[in-house]
Design a protein around this motif. Structure first.
Motif, PDB file in Angstrom:
ATOM      1  N   UNK A  57      20.281  -7.397 -28.985  1.00  0.00           N
ATOM      2  CA  UNK A  57      19.927  -6.253 -28.150  1.00  0.00           C
ATOM      3  C   UNK A  57      19.139  -6.764 -26.941  1.00  0.00           C
ATOM      4  N   UNK A  58      19.622  -6.517 -25.720  1.00  0.00           N
ATOM      5  CA  UNK A  58      18.884  -7.010 -24.543  1.00  0.00           C
ATOM      6  C   UNK A  58      17.508  -6.349 -24.430  1.00  0.00           C
ATOM      7  N   UNK A  59      16.594  -7.079 -23.808  1.00  0.00           N
ATOM      8  CA  UNK A  59      15.208  -6.580 -23.669  1.00  0.00           C
ATOM      9  C   UNK A  59      15.016  -5.740 -22.399  1.00  0.00           C
ATOM     10  N   UNK A  60      16.068  -5.657 -21.559  1.00  0.00           N
ATOM     11  CA  UNK A  60      15.791  -5.147 -20.210  1.00  0.00           C
ATOM     12  C   UNK A  60      15.375  -3.684 -20.121  1.00  0.00           C
ATOM     13  N   UNK A  61      15.603  -2.898 -21.181  1.00  0.00           N
ATOM     14  CA  UNK A  61      15.165  -1.490 -21.106  1.00  0.00           C
ATOM     15  C   UNK A  61      13.916  -1.230 -21.938  1.00  0.00           C
ATOM     16  N   UNK A  65       6.878  -0.379 -17.709  1.00  0.00           N
ATOM     17  CA  UNK A  65       5.917  -0.966 -16.764  1.00  0.00           C
ATOM     18  C   UNK A  65       5.805  -2.474 -16.923  1.00  0.00           C
ATOM     19  N   UNK A  66       5.861  -2.922 -18.131  1.00  0.00           N
ATOM     20  CA  UNK A  66       5.587  -4.340 -18.411  1.00  0.00           C
ATOM     21  C   UNK A  66       6.781  -5.228 -18.110  1.00  0.00           C
ATOM     22  N   UNK A  67       6.593  -6.534 -18.365  1.00  0.00           N
ATOM     23  CA  UNK A  67       7.697  -7.469 -18.082  1.00  0.00           C
ATOM     24  C   UNK A  67       7.893  -8.430 -19.254  1.00  0.00           C
ATOM     25  N   UNK A  68       9.084  -9.001 -19.292  1.00  0.00           N
ATOM     26  CA  UNK A  68       9.422  -9.970 -20.338  1.00  0.00           C
ATOM     27  C   UNK A  68       9.559 -11.327 -19.664  1.00  0.00           C
ATOM     28  N   UNK A  69       8.840 -12.322 -20.175  1.00  0.00           N
ATOM     29  CA  UNK A  69       8.987 -13.687 -19.649  1.00  0.00           C
ATOM     30  C   UNK A  69       9.780 -14.479 -20.670  1.00  0.00           C
ATOM     31  N   UNK A  70      10.876 -15.063 -20.222  1.00  0.00           N
ATOM     32  CA  UNK A  70      11.713 -15.826 -21.155  1.00  0.00           C
ATOM     33  C   UNK A  70      11.184 -17.245 -21.255  1.00  0.00           C
ATOM     34  N   UNK A 354      17.103   0.381 -34.190  1.00  0.00           N
ATOM     35  CA  UNK A 354      16.721  -0.666 -33.230  1.00  0.00           C
ATOM     36  C   UNK A 354      17.322  -0.408 -31.849  1.00  0.00           C
ATOM     37  N   UNK A 355      18.444   0.295 -31.800  1.00  0.00           N
ATOM     38  CA  UNK A 355      18.940   0.736 -30.486  1.00  0.00           C
ATOM     39  C   UNK A 355      17.889   1.659 -29.861  1.00  0.00           C
ATOM     40  N   UNK A 356      17.310   2.543 -30.708  1.00  0.00           N
ATOM     41  CA  UNK A 356      16.261   3.455 -30.208  1.00  0.00           C
ATOM     42  C   UNK A 356      15.038   2.671 -29.766  1.00  0.00           C
ATOM     43  N   UNK A 357      14.608   1.718 -30.603  1.00  0.00           N
ATOM     44  CA  UNK A 357      13.395   0.953 -30.294  1.00  0.00           C
ATOM     45  C   UNK A 357      13.530   0.207 -28.967  1.00  0.00           C
ATOM     46  N   UNK A 358      14.698  -0.345 -28.716  1.00  0.00           N
ATOM     47  CA  UNK A 358      14.915  -1.110 -27.468  1.00  0.00           C
ATOM     48  C   UNK A 358      15.382  -0.214 -26.315  1.00  0.00           C
ATOM     49  N   UNK A 359      15.323   1.123 -26.531  1.00  0.00           N
ATOM     50  CA  UNK A 359      15.741   2.114 -25.512  1.00  0.00           C
ATOM     51  C   UNK A 359      17.185   1.926 -25.079  1.00  0.00           C
ATOM     52  N   UNK A 360      18.037   1.558 -26.030  1.00  0.00           N
ATOM     53  CA  UNK A 360      19.448   1.338 -25.706  1.00  0.00           C
ATOM     54  C   UNK A 360      20.322   2.488 -26.195  1.00  0.00           C
ATOM     55  N   UNK A 361      19.669   3.541 -26.709  1.00  0.00           N
ATOM     56  CA  UNK A 361      20.458   4.639 -27.282  1.00  0.00           C
ATOM     57  C   UNK A 361      20.799   5.714 -26.252  1.00  0.00           C
ATOM     58  N   UNK A 362      20.141   5.675 -25.066  1.00  0.00           N
ATOM     59  CA  UNK A 362      20.458   6.737 -24.102  1.00  0.00           C
ATOM     60  C   UNK A 362      21.725   6.365 -23.330  1.00  0.00           C
TER      61      UNK A 362
END
Ligand SMILES: Cc1cc2nc3c(=O)[nH]c(=O)nc-3n(C[C@H](O)[C@H](O)[C@H](O)COP(=O)(O)OP(=O)(O)OC[C@H]3O[C@@H](n4cnc5c(N)ncnc54)[C@H](O)[C@@H]3O)c2cc1C
Length: 362
Positions: A57-61, A65-70, A354-362
């Motif tokens: 599941x991608x982290x982009x959503x 406000x915050x950011x992900x550093x790979x 987990x789709x919901x948690x990562x905001x991928x369900x919308x």
């Protein structure tokens, strides 16, 4: 003035904590992978690469406000997180959520979803071509893998070897659950060779196809075409040196206070599989600890007050043996059989949560 929270590790605990804090702080999530791995589903993906669920599941959503550093944390102290790249992330609060290492196929080493999927596909193709599989370890991973293999390839002989006298080893799970799982494994034709170990590891790497014969200490010969190591979990805490080293116990877990802070470190929290909390290491526990740590950081940001505490869960498990089999237990409901386990976990593997948690369900 804004407050920065660095969350180290974007697995079940880290993602939950980062999302919960996004509204109240400048969150920086440090994670070397390009996608969240829904590890609970990995053994299904191994036997069925085309199953309807998702593993990555991608982290982009995740964060508004915050950011992900790979990147990977290589050192942590009260000032922030030192990254593998050499950059330093200054932080007011830190949540350590780096989980644990488990041999393939329970976890994948590859840091990109594409490479990890390719590794799983290669092992799948190897498994598809053999007539017998040997699994070392009769804990939850060994049993779940046996169930998945049998559900996908009923004709493949599956043997599990474990030095413990019963399945699920030293866990605090009741005999009734073990008996139900043993009954179903027997029905599936999985052979349990318990109370003995192999004299030597099988040749080659786990997951590679190639016929071999190994001998147990009790003198039993076992022939198979592939093998997997289903034991050997190690917490990922090598970055916890310096002033954090004292918090590492003999097995590498981090000791935490009931408020989930590391003793002597009022701004550093640890959650999930890295902790020395005496309970089964589960995604659910990591998520519940994330909620407590996030609430405590919010309390501290807002000026203090009494901190929440985490109480270890009582023993429980939902252990599928393929999409339609398995057994579950918790203290409230006791032992549940195949149909209910399939409903709770086996058929969906909780992908929707987990789709919901990562905001991928919308
Ligand atoms: C096959 C299998 C099936 C499972 N099934 C279930 C189940 O059904 N239900 C359940 O509740 N639990 C289950 N579990 C257990 C569950 O997966 C773990 O308890 C859970 O992953 C712990 O979450 P975590 O956030 O602590 O760590 P993880 O989810 O492991 O996440 C840790 C993250 O930290 C990252 N990381 C590591 N090192 C660094 C570093 N130096 N810097 C930055 N980031 C780093 C990793 O890349 C990873 O993304 C299962 C485990 C396995 C192996």
């Amino acid at each position: 003035m804004s407050t920065t929270v660095a969350v180290v590790g974007g697995g079940y605990g880290g993602v939950t904590a980062a999302k919960a804090l996004d509204e109240f702080a400048d969150v920086v999530l440090v994670e070397p992978r390009d996608a969240f791995v829904h590890n609970v589903a990995i053994l299904r993906q191994l036997v069925d690469p085309d199953w309807s669920g998702r593993l990555f599941f991608p982290y982009d959503r995740l964060l508004a406000r915050g950011r992900v550093i790979r990147d990977r944390a290589i050192a942590v102290d009260a000032t922030g997180v030192m990254l593998g790249s050499g950059d330093h992330v200054p932080a007011d609060y830190i949540v350590l959520a780096t989980g644990a290492h488990y041999p393939f196929p329970a976890k994948v080493e590859e840091l990109t979803a594409d490479e990890a999927a390719a590794t799983l596909r290669t092992a799948h193709d190897a498994l598809a071509g053999v007539t017998g599989a040997l699994l070392l370890g009769a804990g939850p991973v060994g049993l779940e893998l046996a169930g998945e293999i049998k559900a996908r390839w009923p004709g493949t002989a599956v043997t599990i070897v474990d030095p413990a006298p019963d399945i699920l080893g030293a866990t605090a799970l009741p005999g009734e659950l073990r008996a139900e799982l043993r009954r179903q494994l027997d029905e599936l034709g999985v052979e349990l060779v318990l109370g003995t170990a192999l004299r030597a590891d099988p040749p080659g790497r786990p997951g590679d196809a190639g016929t071999f014969t190994v001998t147990t200490e009790s003198g039993r010969d076992i022939t198979a075409g592939i093998w997997f190591r289903c034991h050997g979990v190690v917490p990922t805490t090598s970055y916890a040196g310096g002033s954090l080293a004292a918090a590492r116990d003999a097995r590498g877990h981090l000791v935490v206070n009931p408020d989930l802070r590391i003793p002597g470190h009022p701004t550093i929290f640890a959650i999930g599989d890295v902790t020395a909390i005496p309970e089964a290491k589960m995604a659910k526990a990591a998520e519940q600890q994330a909620v407590v740590a996030a609430a405590n950081i919010r309390t501290l940001i807002e000026g203090g007050g009494e901190l929440a505490t985490y109480s270890p869960a009582s023993p429980g498990i939902a252990l599928p043996l393929g999409p339609a089999g398995g057994a579950s237990y918790n203290e409230q409901v006791g032992v549940l059989g195949a149909a209910q386990t399939s409903q709770i976990k086996g058929s969906s593997l909780r992908v929707d949560s987990y789709l919901r948690l990562l905001n991928l369900d919308q």
